[in-house]
Design an enzyme around this catalytic site. Structure first.
Site, short mmCIF file in Angstrom:
data_model
loop_
_atom_site.label_atom_id
_atom_site.label_comp_id
_atom_site.label_asym_id
_atom_site.label_seq_id
_atom_site.Cartn_x
_atom_site.Cartn_y
_atom_site.Cartn_z
N GLN A 274 -28.11 27.81 -51.59
CA GLN A 274 -27.65 27.05 -52.76
C GLN A 274 -28.14 25.60 -52.74
O GLN A 274 -28.46 25.03 -53.79
CB GLN A 274 -26.11 27.13 -52.90
CG GLN A 274 -25.29 26.63 -51.72
CD GLN A 274 -25.08 27.69 -50.65
OE1 GLN A 274 -25.84 28.66 -50.54
NE2 GLN A 274 -24.05 27.52 -49.83
N HIS B 193 -68.72 23.13 -72.81
CA HIS B 193 -68.87 22.10 -71.78
C HIS B 193 -70.15 21.30 -72.02
O HIS B 193 -70.16 20.07 -71.97
CB HIS B 193 -68.94 22.73 -70.38
CG HIS B 193 -67.62 23.20 -69.85
ND1 HIS B 193 -66.87 24.17 -70.45
CD2 HIS B 193 -66.91 22.81 -68.75
CE1 HIS B 193 -65.76 24.37 -69.75
NE2 HIS B 193 -65.76 23.55 -68.71
N GLU C 116 -73.79 28.28 -66.31
CA GLU C 116 -72.55 29.02 -66.09
C GLU C 116 -72.00 29.61 -67.39
O GLU C 116 -70.88 30.11 -67.42
CB GLU C 116 -71.50 28.11 -65.42
CG GLU C 116 -71.99 27.59 -64.06
CD GLU C 116 -70.88 27.16 -63.11
OE1 GLU C 116 -69.75 26.90 -63.58
OE2 GLU C 116 -71.15 27.09 -61.89
N GLU D 85 -47.86 26.33 -30.48
CA GLU D 85 -47.18 25.20 -31.12
C GLU D 85 -47.21 23.99 -30.19
O GLU D 85 -47.65 22.91 -30.55
CB GLU D 85 -45.73 25.62 -31.42
CG GLU D 85 -44.91 24.55 -32.11
CD GLU D 85 -43.42 24.91 -32.13
OE1 GLU D 85 -43.00 25.82 -31.38
OE2 GLU D 85 -42.68 24.25 -32.87
N HIS D 86 -46.68 24.18 -28.95
CA HIS D 86 -46.71 23.13 -27.93
C HIS D 86 -47.65 23.57 -26.82
O HIS D 86 -47.55 24.70 -26.34
CB HIS D 86 -45.34 22.94 -27.29
CG HIS D 86 -44.23 22.61 -28.25
ND1 HIS D 86 -43.44 23.58 -28.82
CD2 HIS D 86 -43.78 21.43 -28.72
CE1 HIS D 86 -42.54 23.01 -29.61
NE2 HIS D 86 -42.71 21.70 -29.58
N SER E 152 -39.81 28.86 -31.72
CA SER E 152 -40.54 27.83 -30.99
C SER E 152 -41.30 28.44 -29.80
O SER E 152 -40.89 29.47 -29.27
CB SER E 152 -39.57 26.76 -30.51
OG SER E 152 -40.24 25.57 -30.21
N GLN F 69 -37.99 25.37 -23.47
CA GLN F 69 -38.37 26.11 -24.67
C GLN F 69 -37.48 27.34 -24.83
O GLN F 69 -37.01 27.66 -25.93
CB GLN F 69 -39.83 26.54 -24.56
CG GLN F 69 -40.49 26.89 -25.86
CD GLN F 69 -40.36 25.77 -26.87
OE1 GLN F 69 -39.88 26.01 -27.96
NE2 GLN F 69 -40.72 24.55 -26.51
N HIS G 158 -33.93 27.50 -26.56
CA HIS G 158 -33.80 27.35 -28.01
C HIS G 158 -33.30 28.62 -28.68
O HIS G 158 -32.53 28.58 -29.64
CB HIS G 158 -35.15 27.01 -28.65
CG HIS G 158 -35.45 25.54 -28.70
ND1 HIS G 158 -34.65 24.65 -29.34
CD2 HIS G 158 -36.48 24.82 -28.19
CE1 HIS G 158 -35.16 23.43 -29.23
NE2 HIS G 158 -36.26 23.50 -28.53
N TYR H 28 -33.56 19.21 -45.64
CA TYR H 28 -32.47 20.10 -45.25
C TYR H 28 -32.13 19.84 -43.78
O TYR H 28 -33.00 19.91 -42.92
CB TYR H 28 -32.86 21.56 -45.43
CG TYR H 28 -31.68 22.48 -45.27
CD1 TYR H 28 -30.96 22.91 -46.39
CD2 TYR H 28 -31.23 22.89 -44.01
CE1 TYR H 28 -29.85 23.72 -46.25
CE2 TYR H 28 -30.12 23.69 -43.87
CZ TYR H 28 -29.43 24.11 -44.99
OH TYR H 28 -28.33 24.90 -44.86
N ASN I 171 -31.58 28.39 -41.50
CA ASN I 171 -31.50 29.80 -41.11
C ASN I 171 -32.35 30.64 -42.07
O ASN I 171 -33.06 30.11 -42.92
CB ASN I 171 -30.04 30.27 -41.08
CG ASN I 171 -29.38 30.16 -42.44
OD1 ASN I 171 -30.05 30.09 -43.48
ND2 ASN I 171 -28.05 30.13 -42.45
N ASP J 124 -40.16 15.83 -28.42
CA ASP J 124 -39.17 16.42 -29.31
C ASP J 124 -38.32 15.37 -30.02
O ASP J 124 -37.82 15.60 -31.12
CB ASP J 124 -38.23 17.35 -28.53
CG ASP J 124 -38.92 18.65 -28.13
OD1 ASP J 124 -39.97 18.97 -28.72
OD2 ASP J 124 -38.41 19.34 -27.23
#
Lengths: 430, 430
Positions: free
Chosen positions: B183, B412, B407, B319-320, B229, B251, B254, B121, B206, B353
């Site tokens: 969709q 088995h 068991e 994250e960073h 982020s 950062q 963003h 995407y 989004n 990045d």
């Protein structure tokens, strides 16, 4: 169990219990109660659901020692041999951190770090499941996880199964709590006075445990949502119907919703297997379960040829796949989707369930298209390492700034360009 | 942005948009409509949400050719160099299938297979995000995924961004559809007349895209649920406040919910960075966004010493992470939880990045405790291989049967014991 001509529309019939909205609400209630009341909630819920009044949640060393008296030497030897096999296999999955260096000083790499703490859920009840402990704890240990916590619901007398305790002890698991259900999952995710939280929760459980794991996912990591167990046997005219039938029934005895499927281009074999299944079924202790499974989820698909049979297998993407054909290794490259592939007539599925070494926690419900058996990677994570020298920053800075502006990110561009400013700035602030 | 003394209770303030129940219902409606009406639904929803009436969803070769005319040579050269760097880095992540053989004939192994098909995407809108394509498509290609499908919402005139098209074309992505939102996710998961389904969906979007991915998870695999982020800078008195401030602002631009945090034992540095942040902020085009982010999610924590600073970093699991200290490599071993570690003052985050090679899709929201950057493993799966010879089956059969009975699984045990029966049964049925 019908014998059907295979077509693309045919699939494994799979029913995954996703839980009712009442069950989900009950689990949500338990989780928030444990978050609020911690150990008190665990004690009360354990009394309510397991009928056990406990002074202390944690299993003591003397309880572990006592458990050894009730496990015979033969069992202990088998457990130890299985442990060795599983450890050796998973040892092959270990990975190294790595780095690359370039002449301009650039260093790039990938650091592999074990998770700090993992919780393993072991179901309770009358039966003991030592293989659950082996298959969930050993990969975490091989990965280097320092803290492994086991939880299991106590019996009404407040004890855990002896074989379970001995298996945990053999693996060096020291932190074992007598708590089960959604409350155990909540305690592992959020922590209580007694149980410090973990980073990941693995292990099978009933629908309440599964729902609780889903709900705490994100706060901690979890293993996959497991559907009922399933086997597909791919066979040709050289296969033994009695072997195939026995293997299908070993899957069917697990659960009325477990599925056992034969895919073969050989109609005669198909008919023989169907006959064998019903004959062998008669004398099974879990006949009722196996019979329901075979009736509702068993299937035999007859294909035009072996190529179509392979297509069928890839379409079904089974958890367990047995290949009982004249030259099974020849087909290995054509099998794209299967959790575990049992090659040849002597490799019955139970060999992998307990003993040989590969993990028995496998992707169900067609997720073998994109998921893997539980493995050492599941108990580690990667961190990227990135070092730019002054030289590499100067060499590539303008290009990186241009790329940032292409994406409309001016502050990104400026951060890079700051490193391009005159050298006299090096030891002072602007 | 307050300067605070660090304590264990302090954490990154993180707000993850999980969507409202109205949004979830809307997405459920879109998914079921796409499953029912397929291409017709895609056309209608694209007109409704993107204002574009399309005759055909698929991007044509002539559209791709035309896009090249609007991308200058310098940009093309940067994209190509980034592509090479990212491909080389991810190439190091590739793994081999392996097997072990034992003298009794046993063969165990692990087969690595790329996923069949992956959907990527790519967000639409005015800005172009070529790095999204590089970072999501290249690891899949390195993994060996044969079919890679790109989806992106069209602009109202029915076109996609030229840079996006050129980047896809440079990577050899042939299957690009002008469809976005929930969709597009539904089409990738369930398929339509035009778009065949995939096995995994990756890429940012989004809240509608994120919710749709959550809802189709299980039918297909998805990448992680990404929060806003975040960056943590670990610095000592040798660090340059202007560098740190610039990186924190890159950062912050963003997203108003992005977070930028400085952890340092040096109060003077803390004060200088705070001052620099507000100064540099003034001239940023995205000043409003960055200012809100710094105000609401920015923080500076002052620790007693570097050890406590390292504890703070591991607690935050960012994250960073940038390490701007005198000897940054010395600290690498003590950093347990971070998506990507930028070592030294010249390794500003934007370097990673777009360009250097490591992936920019990283675990947010503290999940670096148990998650990894997007990598080649994410586009492959493992299958266990298990072959027991007649000899190995005979040698271990009794032990495996005993384990099965431990068991409570008689079928088995019998499946294994069938292989222990007399040899004369070898070529006949019982």
């Amino acid at each position: 169990m019908n014998i059907t001509e295979y077509s693309k529309d045919v699939s494994i019939k799979r029913t995954v219990d996703q839980g009712t909205s009442e069950q989900r609400k009950a689990v949500e209630g338990i989780i928030s109660r444990v978050r609020r009341e911690k150990d008190t909630a665990l004690a009360e819920l354990t009394e309510q659901f397991d009928g056990a009044r406990l002074d202390t949640l944690k299993v003591s060393q003397s309880e572990m020692d006592a458990a050894y008296k009730n496990v015979d030497d033969e069992t202990l030897a088998i457990l130890r041999e299985a442990k060795e096999n599983i450890t050796r296999f998973h040892g092959r999955q270990q990975r190294q951190s790595w780095m690359t260096t370039e002449e301009d000083g650039t260093i790039l790499g990938q650091k592999i770090t074990p998770l700090d703490a993992v919780g393993v859920y072991v179901p309770g009840g009358r039966a003991s499941y030592p293989s659950t402990i082996l298959m969930n704890v050993l990969p975490a240990q091989v990965a280097g996880v320092e803290r492994i916590v086991m939880v299991s619901p106590p019996q009404a007398d407040g004890t855990l199964n002896d074989v379970v305790l001995v298996t945990a002890c053999e693996l060096g698991v020291k932190e074992i709590y007598k708590v089960g259900g959604a409350q155990a999952v909540a305690a592992l995710a959020y922590g209580t006075e007694t149980i410090a939280p973990v980073d990941k929760i693995v292990g099978p459980g009933n629908i309440y445990v599964a729902l609780a794991k889903q709900l705490v996912y994100g706060t901690v990591d979890i293993d996959m949502f497991a559907g009922p167990s399933e086997i597909v046997v791919l066979a040709d005219s050289t296969a033994r119907p009695d072997y195939i039938a026995a293997d299908m029934l070993s899957q069917a005895e697990h659960d009325p919703m477990a599925s056992a499927v034969l895919v073969t281009p050989d109609l005669t074999l198909a008919e023989q297997v169907a006959k064998e299944v019903y004959e062998q079924l008669e004398t099974l202790p879990k006949k009722d379960i196996a019979e329901a499974s075979i009736r509702d989820y068993g299937a035999i698909y007859v294909t035009r040829d072996m190529n179509e049979a392979l297509d069928a297998v890839n379409e079904l993407a089974p958890e367990h796949l047995e290949v009982q054909t004249e030259s099974p290794f020849e087909l290995l490259g054509a099998i794209r989707h299967a959790g575990a592939i049992f090659v040849g007539e002597n490799s019955s599925e139970p060999v992998g369930d307990y003993f040989a070494g590969p993990n028995h926690v496998l992707p169900t419900n067609g997720t073998a298209r994109f998921s893997s058996p539980l493995n050492v990677d599941d108990f580690t994570k990667k961190s990227s390492i990135l070092f730019y020298s002054k030289t590499s920053a100067q060499r590539h800075g303008a290009k990186i700034a241009a790329f940032a502006r292409l994406e409309g990110l001016e502050a990104h561009a400026r951060a890079v360009e700051k490193r391009l400013e005159e050298k006299e700035h090096d030891n002072e602030n602007e």
